[in-house]
Design an enzyme around this catalytic site. Structure first.
Site, PDB file in Angstrom:
ATOM      1  N   GLY A 224      48.340  44.251  33.821  1.00 35.22           N
ATOM      2  CA  GLY A 224      47.225  44.301  34.775  1.00 35.22           C
ATOM      3  C   GLY A 224      47.098  45.666  35.433  1.00 35.22           C
ATOM      4  N   ALA A 225      47.220  46.711  34.623  1.00 35.22           N
ATOM      5  CA  ALA A 225      47.153  48.072  35.184  1.00 35.22           C
ATOM      6  C   ALA A 225      45.718  48.608  35.187  1.00 35.22           C
ATOM      7  CB  ALA A 225      48.070  49.000  34.396  1.00 35.22           C
TER       8      ALA A 225
ATOM      9  N   SER B 161      43.370  47.745  37.274  1.00 33.28           N
ATOM     10  CA  SER B 161      42.774  47.836  38.616  1.00 33.28           C
ATOM     11  C   SER B 161      43.837  47.645  39.687  1.00 33.28           C
ATOM     12  CB  SER B 161      41.660  46.782  38.793  1.00 33.28           C
ATOM     13  OG  SER B 161      42.217  45.492  38.867  1.00 33.28           O
ATOM     14  N   GLY B 162      43.418  47.838  40.927  1.00 27.98           N
ATOM     15  CA  GLY B 162      44.245  47.511  42.085  1.00 27.98           C
ATOM     16  C   GLY B 162      45.648  48.107  42.065  1.00 27.98           C
TER      17      GLY B 162
ATOM     18  N   GLY C 215      48.245  47.597  40.085  1.00 23.07           N
ATOM     19  CA  GLY C 215      48.774  48.044  38.795  1.00 23.07           C
ATOM     20  C   GLY C 215      48.287  49.444  38.447  1.00 23.07           C
TER      21      GLY C 215
ATOM     22  N   SER D  88      54.692  37.752  46.675  1.00 22.46           N
ATOM     23  CA  SER D  88      53.799  37.926  47.829  1.00 22.46           C
ATOM     24  C   SER D  88      54.263  37.154  49.048  1.00 22.46           C
ATOM     25  CB  SER D  88      52.373  37.482  47.511  1.00 22.46           C
ATOM     26  OG  SER D  88      51.562  37.674  48.657  1.00 22.46           O
TER      27      SER D  88
ATOM     28  N   TYR E 284      47.615  29.602  43.177  1.00 24.17           N
ATOM     29  CA  TYR E 284      48.020  31.024  43.206  1.00 24.17           C
ATOM     30  C   TYR E 284      49.325  31.197  43.987  1.00 24.17           C
ATOM     31  CZ  TYR E 284      48.189  35.913  44.691  1.00 24.17           C
ATOM     32  OH  TYR E 284      48.612  37.200  44.959  1.00 24.17           O
TER      33      TYR E 284
HETATM   34  P1  NDP Z   1      43.553  43.041  40.865  1.00 20.80           P
HETATM   35  O1  NDP Z   1      42.610  41.920  40.592  1.00 20.80           O
HETATM   36  O2  NDP Z   1      43.001  44.360  41.242  1.00 20.80           O
HETATM   37  O3  NDP Z   1      44.495  43.257  39.617  1.00 20.80           O
HETATM   38  C1  NDP Z   1      44.907  42.202  38.826  1.00 20.80           C
HETATM   39  C2  NDP Z   1      45.072  42.681  37.416  1.00 20.80           C
HETATM   40  O4  NDP Z   1      45.503  41.575  36.608  1.00 20.80           O
HETATM   41  C3  NDP Z   1      43.795  43.194  36.793  1.00 20.80           C
HETATM   42  O5  NDP Z   1      44.097  44.366  36.084  1.00 20.80           O
HETATM   43  C4  NDP Z   1      43.401  42.091  35.847  1.00 20.80           C
HETATM   44  O6  NDP Z   1      42.685  42.517  34.715  1.00 20.80           O
HETATM   45  C5  NDP Z   1      44.768  41.599  35.427  1.00 20.80           C
HETATM   46  N1  NDP Z   1      44.712  40.306  34.778  1.00 20.80           N
HETATM   47  C6  NDP Z   1      44.169  39.151  35.227  1.00 20.80           C
HETATM   48  N2  NDP Z   1      44.271  38.199  34.290  1.00 20.80           N
HETATM   49  C7  NDP Z   1      44.903  38.743  33.236  1.00 20.80           C
HETATM   50  C8  NDP Z   1      45.282  38.266  31.967  1.00 20.80           C
HETATM   51  N3  NDP Z   1      45.001  37.034  31.562  1.00 20.80           N
HETATM   52  N4  NDP Z   1      45.910  39.103  31.125  1.00 20.80           N
HETATM   53  C9  NDP Z   1      46.172  40.366  31.498  1.00 20.80           C
HETATM   54  N5  NDP Z   1      45.824  40.882  32.670  1.00 20.80           N
HETATM   55  C10 NDP Z   1      45.191  40.080  33.535  1.00 20.80           C
HETATM   56  O7  NDP Z   1      44.554  42.495  41.986  1.00 20.80           O
HETATM   57  P2  NDP Z   1      45.787  43.190  42.741  1.00 20.80           P
HETATM   58  O8  NDP Z   1      45.965  44.572  42.294  1.00 20.80           O
HETATM   59  O9  NDP Z   1      45.620  42.906  44.161  1.00 20.80           O
HETATM   60  O10 NDP Z   1      46.986  42.277  42.219  1.00 20.80           O
HETATM   61  C11 NDP Z   1      48.099  42.806  41.566  1.00 20.80           C
HETATM   62  C12 NDP Z   1      49.345  42.027  41.963  1.00 20.80           C
HETATM   63  O11 NDP Z   1      49.592  42.195  43.344  1.00 20.80           O
HETATM   64  C13 NDP Z   1      49.250  40.520  41.734  1.00 20.80           C
HETATM   65  O12 NDP Z   1      50.468  40.060  41.199  1.00 20.80           O
HETATM   66  C14 NDP Z   1      49.073  39.957  43.136  1.00 20.80           C
HETATM   67  O13 NDP Z   1      49.578  38.661  43.224  1.00 20.80           O
HETATM   68  C15 NDP Z   1      49.895  40.945  43.927  1.00 20.80           C
HETATM   69  N6  NDP Z   1      49.636  40.996  45.351  1.00 20.80           N
HETATM   70  C16 NDP Z   1      48.430  41.417  45.798  1.00 20.80           C
HETATM   71  C17 NDP Z   1      48.190  41.494  47.160  1.00 20.80           C
HETATM   72  C18 NDP Z   1      46.884  41.946  47.710  1.00 20.80           C
HETATM   73  O14 NDP Z   1      46.764  41.930  48.943  1.00 20.80           O
HETATM   74  N7  NDP Z   1      45.899  42.343  46.895  1.00 20.80           N
HETATM   75  C19 NDP Z   1      49.243  41.128  48.118  1.00 20.80           C
HETATM   76  C20 NDP Z   1      50.461  40.698  47.522  1.00 20.80           C
HETATM   77  C21 NDP Z   1      50.651  40.662  46.181  1.00 20.80           C
HETATM   78  P3  NDP Z   1      41.080  42.811  34.742  1.00 20.80           P
HETATM   79  O15 NDP Z   1      40.972  44.185  35.312  1.00 20.80           O
HETATM   80  O16 NDP Z   1      40.736  42.739  33.303  1.00 20.80           O
HETATM   81  O17 NDP Z   1      40.481  41.761  35.586  1.00 20.80           O
HETATM   82 MG1  PMR Z   2      46.330  36.172  55.345  1.00 20.19          MG
HETATM   83  C1  PMR Z   2      50.482  38.952  59.708  1.00 20.19           C
HETATM   84  C2  PMR Z   2      49.692  38.096  59.220  1.00 20.19           C
HETATM   85  C3  PMR Z   2      49.094  38.052  57.877  1.00 20.19           C
HETATM   86  C4  PMR Z   2      49.340  38.773  56.731  1.00 20.19           C
HETATM   87  C5  PMR Z   2      50.312  39.903  56.536  1.00 20.19           C
HETATM   88  C6  PMR Z   2      48.481  38.248  55.709  1.00 20.19           C
HETATM   89  C7  PMR Z   2      48.471  38.676  54.380  1.00 20.19           C
HETATM   90  N1  PMR Z   2      47.716  37.239  56.262  1.00 20.19           N
HETATM   91  C8  PMR Z   2      48.080  37.098  57.588  1.00 20.19           C
HETATM   92  C9  PMR Z   2      47.585  36.195  58.501  1.00 20.19           C
HETATM   93  C10 PMR Z   2      46.505  35.357  58.285  1.00 20.19           C
HETATM   94  N2  PMR Z   2      45.822  35.214  57.113  1.00 20.19           N
HETATM   95  C11 PMR Z   2      45.921  34.487  59.263  1.00 20.19           C
HETATM   96  C12 PMR Z   2      46.386  34.366  60.696  1.00 20.19           C
HETATM   97  C13 PMR Z   2      44.881  33.836  58.649  1.00 20.19           C
HETATM   98  C14 PMR Z   2      43.956  32.781  59.242  1.00 20.19           C
HETATM   99  C15 PMR Z   2      42.754  33.386  59.798  1.00 20.19           C
HETATM  100  C16 PMR Z   2      44.830  34.293  57.303  1.00 20.19           C
HETATM  101  C17 PMR Z   2      43.910  33.870  56.368  1.00 20.19           C
HETATM  102  C18 PMR Z   2      43.928  34.269  55.036  1.00 20.19           C
HETATM  103  C19 PMR Z   2      43.081  33.807  53.976  1.00 20.19           C
HETATM  104  C20 PMR Z   2      41.968  32.833  54.069  1.00 20.19           C
HETATM  105  N3  PMR Z   2      44.833  35.182  54.505  1.00 20.19           N
HETATM  106  C21 PMR Z   2      44.594  35.277  53.213  1.00 20.19           C
HETATM  107  C22 PMR Z   2      43.540  34.452  52.849  1.00 20.19           C
HETATM  108  C23 PMR Z   2      43.344  34.581  51.451  1.00 20.19           C
HETATM  109  O1  PMR Z   2      42.516  34.033  50.746  1.00 20.19           O
HETATM  110  C24 PMR Z   2      44.393  35.528  50.924  1.00 20.19           C
HETATM  111  C25 PMR Z   2      45.317  34.733  50.068  1.00 20.19           C
HETATM  112  O2  PMR Z   2      45.974  33.832  50.503  1.00 20.19           O
HETATM  113  O3  PMR Z   2      45.386  35.074  48.822  1.00 20.19           O
HETATM  114  C26 PMR Z   2      46.310  34.286  48.084  1.00 20.19           C
HETATM  115  C27 PMR Z   2      45.132  35.980  52.144  1.00 20.19           C
HETATM  116  C28 PMR Z   2      46.155  36.896  52.344  1.00 20.19           C
HETATM  117  N4  PMR Z   2      46.733  37.132  53.565  1.00 20.19           N
HETATM  118  C29 PMR Z   2      47.674  38.126  53.418  1.00 20.19           C
HETATM  119  C30 PMR Z   2      47.702  38.517  52.053  1.00 20.19           C
HETATM  120  C31 PMR Z   2      48.606  39.577  51.488  1.00 20.19           C
HETATM  121  C32 PMR Z   2      46.775  37.765  51.405  1.00 20.19           C
HETATM  122  C33 PMR Z   2      46.398  37.882  49.964  1.00 20.19           C
HETATM  123  C34 PMR Z   2      47.024  38.203  48.827  1.00 20.19           C
HETATM  124  C35 PMR Z   2      48.300  37.656  48.291  1.00 20.19           C
HETATM  125  O4  PMR Z   2      49.133  37.078  48.918  1.00 20.19           O
HETATM  126  O5  PMR Z   2      48.490  37.919  47.164  1.00 20.19           O
END
Ligand code: NDP
Ligand code: PMR
Length: 396
Positions: free
Chosen positions: A90-91, A93-94, A96, A223, A271
């Site tokens: 998944g490199a 975007s984002g 990766g 995460s 997820y």
């Molecule tokens: P992105 O959507 O930007 O990146 C996800 C990547 O995964 C994309 O390159 C996507 O490809 C690829 N992907 C999805 N499905 C497949 C598949 N079937 N085969 C191969 N590649 C696939 O999201 P993030 O950069 O945010 O996520 C990267 C990682 O970080 C994830 O593991 C996520 O759980 C983790 N993470 C993200 C957080 C956040 O706040 N964003 C917080 C904590 C963890 P394509 O470009 O083709 O869609």
């Molecule tokens: Mg969250 C310190 C508090 C904190 C942090 C670090 C995150 C990270 N979130 C926090 C708090 C809250 N979130 C609170 C108080 C709420 C209620 C308003 C809240 C809500 C919320 C939603 C609806 N948060 C979310 C969502 C998502 O849809 C995202 C998610 O769960 O994706 C799986 C998300 C996230 N919050 C984060 C992080 C890192 C995410 C997304 C990505 C992930 O875990 O991969």
């Protein structure tokens, strides 16, 4: 979704007691928009050695890779003076992509971008300015075991050693009303994020073992939202694998539930469950293979990268409000660049060699070993997850 979660918050969140030792460093209090990076990359290479590296190549899943890249025959224990080779799923975007850039820019890594959308990955690498000498794109669709197996075969045929594998790709389907499925019929989030990576990591383990690079690492991105010992992990729906009955039944929505715990489909929970699987898998790898192989197994929470494509399936209002919410309210926000340098650190920093660790970063952007939730550190569950998963992916 954001609003629903916000309105649920006071009534439903009960935050677990945090361990005293690093309470001030927990996930939930980590960040204040840190932009500085504080890491050094080991293994300086001379220009001369860099010239020996093969040029970047493009390898499709269907076609075998061609040029053998590096001599793998260095005796055990001897320090090699070559570029490291890191596979990042998944490199395109984002996180990766940002990690690929951070590692490629050091000149010490060749990045194999393992992506499902070949052209997107190629364009992304170009647009972010990764030097073509420092990367290749190889096709990998984690939602198909056939594709994962083909990737492993093609990679092996390329003759390139693998020194680090980063399981980063993920899908997040919070608004889906009905489950969708991988090629083999597993619910898509767990099928892609966990099962696809589980198979890939198992298939490349022997190749990693053979690496003569000073550090060999297998990193699985976790995460905070899968960890119920944090505030973020207590936002409903919470991760919970239960007794794994849905997974054992095949996650197919026909004879079994599409959810690991056997419950009704919920995309956001699927997820978060998949992230718990990622963190449990990393620890089980550590227990089974660290001592024997010397491979470092680690996971991490890179910070909330609120702007990535991960939220593409969310409602527009969420996508609008989520970045400012994370920047100004929770202070959990990190830029893609900062998150990329954190993951790059876990791949290559000589200080982060400890295996079995879940890394996080404090408000000064310093890494620390974080505590996983009770479920995400449950060794019995990890073993059971491993055994069921190896049956599902056809390895047992
Ligand atoms: P992105 O959507 O930007 O990146 C996800 C990547 O995964 C994309 O390159 C996507 O490809 C690829 N992907 C999805 N499905 C497949 C598949 N079937 N085969 C191969 N590649 C696939 O999201 P993030 O950069 O945010 O996520 C990267 C990682 O970080 C994830 O593991 C996520 O759980 C983790 N993470 C993200 C957080 C956040 O706040 N964003 C917080 C904590 C963890 P394509 O470009 O083709 O869609
Ligand atoms: Mg969250 C310190 C508090 C904190 C942090 C670090 C995150 C990270 N979130 C926090 C708090 C809250 N979130 C609170 C108080 C709420 C209620 C308003 C809240 C809500 C919320 C939603 C609806 N948060 C979310 C969502 C998502 O849809 C995202 C998610 O769960 O994706 C799986 C998300 C996230 N919050 C984060 C992080 C890192 C995410 C997304 C990505 C992930 O875990 O991969």
């Amino acid at each position: 979704m954001a609003l629903r979660a916000a309105s649920l918050l006071p009534a439903t969140i009960s935050v677990h007691k945090e361990p005293k030792s690093n309470a001030s460093l927990k996930d939930t209090t980590l960040f204040r928009l840190p932009f500085s990076t504080h890491f050094s990359f080991p293994l300086p290479l001379t220009q001369e050695l860099r010239k020996k590296e093969v040029p970047a190549r493009i390898v499709r899943a269907q076609t075998a890779a061609t040029t053998p890249a590096v001599d793998q025959a260095a005796p055990q224990g001897k320090k090699t003076l070559r570029k490291g080779n890191v596979v990042i799923t998944g490199a395109s975007s984002g996180l990766g992509l940002a990690t690929a850039k951070a590692l490629a820019e050091t000149g010490e890594w060749h990045v194999i971008m393992a992506c499902r959308n070949f052209l997107k990955a190629e364009k992304a690498a170009k647009s972010i300015g990764i030097n073509k000498e420092n990367y290749s794109v190889m096709h990998l669709d984690l939602a198909s075991f056939e594709s994962v197996r083909q990737f492993a075969d093609n990679f092996r045929r390329s003759g390139r050693p693998v020194d680090a594998l980063v399981c980063n790709a993920a899908v997040y389907l919070p608004t889906a009303k009905e489950p969708t499925y991988t090629a083999e019929g597993f619910e898509l989030s767990v099928g892609t994020n966990h099962l696809g990576h589980f198979l890939l990591a198992r298939l490349l383990l022997d190749d990693l073992k053979k690496s003569d690079y000073p550090y060999k690492r297998l990193i699985i991105v976790g995460s905070i939202t899968g960890n119920t010992n944090t505030l973020a992990g207590n936002v409903p729906p919470k991760a919970n694998l239960g007794d794994l009955r849905g997974l054992a039944g095949g996650l197919n929505g026909i004879q079994s539930s599409p959810m690991i715990d056997g419950g009704d489909f919920d995309g956001a929970k699927a997820y978060k469950d998949s992230k718990v699987c990622n963190m449990l898998t990393m620890q089980e790898f550590h227990r089974r293979y660290h001592e024997e192989t010397g491979i470092t197994f680690a996971s991490l929470y890179p910070g909330c990268i609120a702007t990535t494509g991960l939220f593409r399936e969310h409602i527009p209002l969420f996508r609008l409000l989520f970045p400012p919410f994370q920047k100004y309210i929770t202070k959990g926000y990190v830029s893609e660049e900062e998150a990329g340098s954190r993951l790059a650190q876990v791949v290559s920093d000589s200080n982060l060699t400890k295996s079995g660790v879940y890394w996080s970063w404090n408000k000064d952007s310093k890494s620390f070993e974080n505590q996983l939730s009770k479920e995400a550190s449950d060794a019995e569950k990890a073993k059971k997850l491993w055994e069921i998963s190896e049956k599902l992916v056809g390895l047992a």
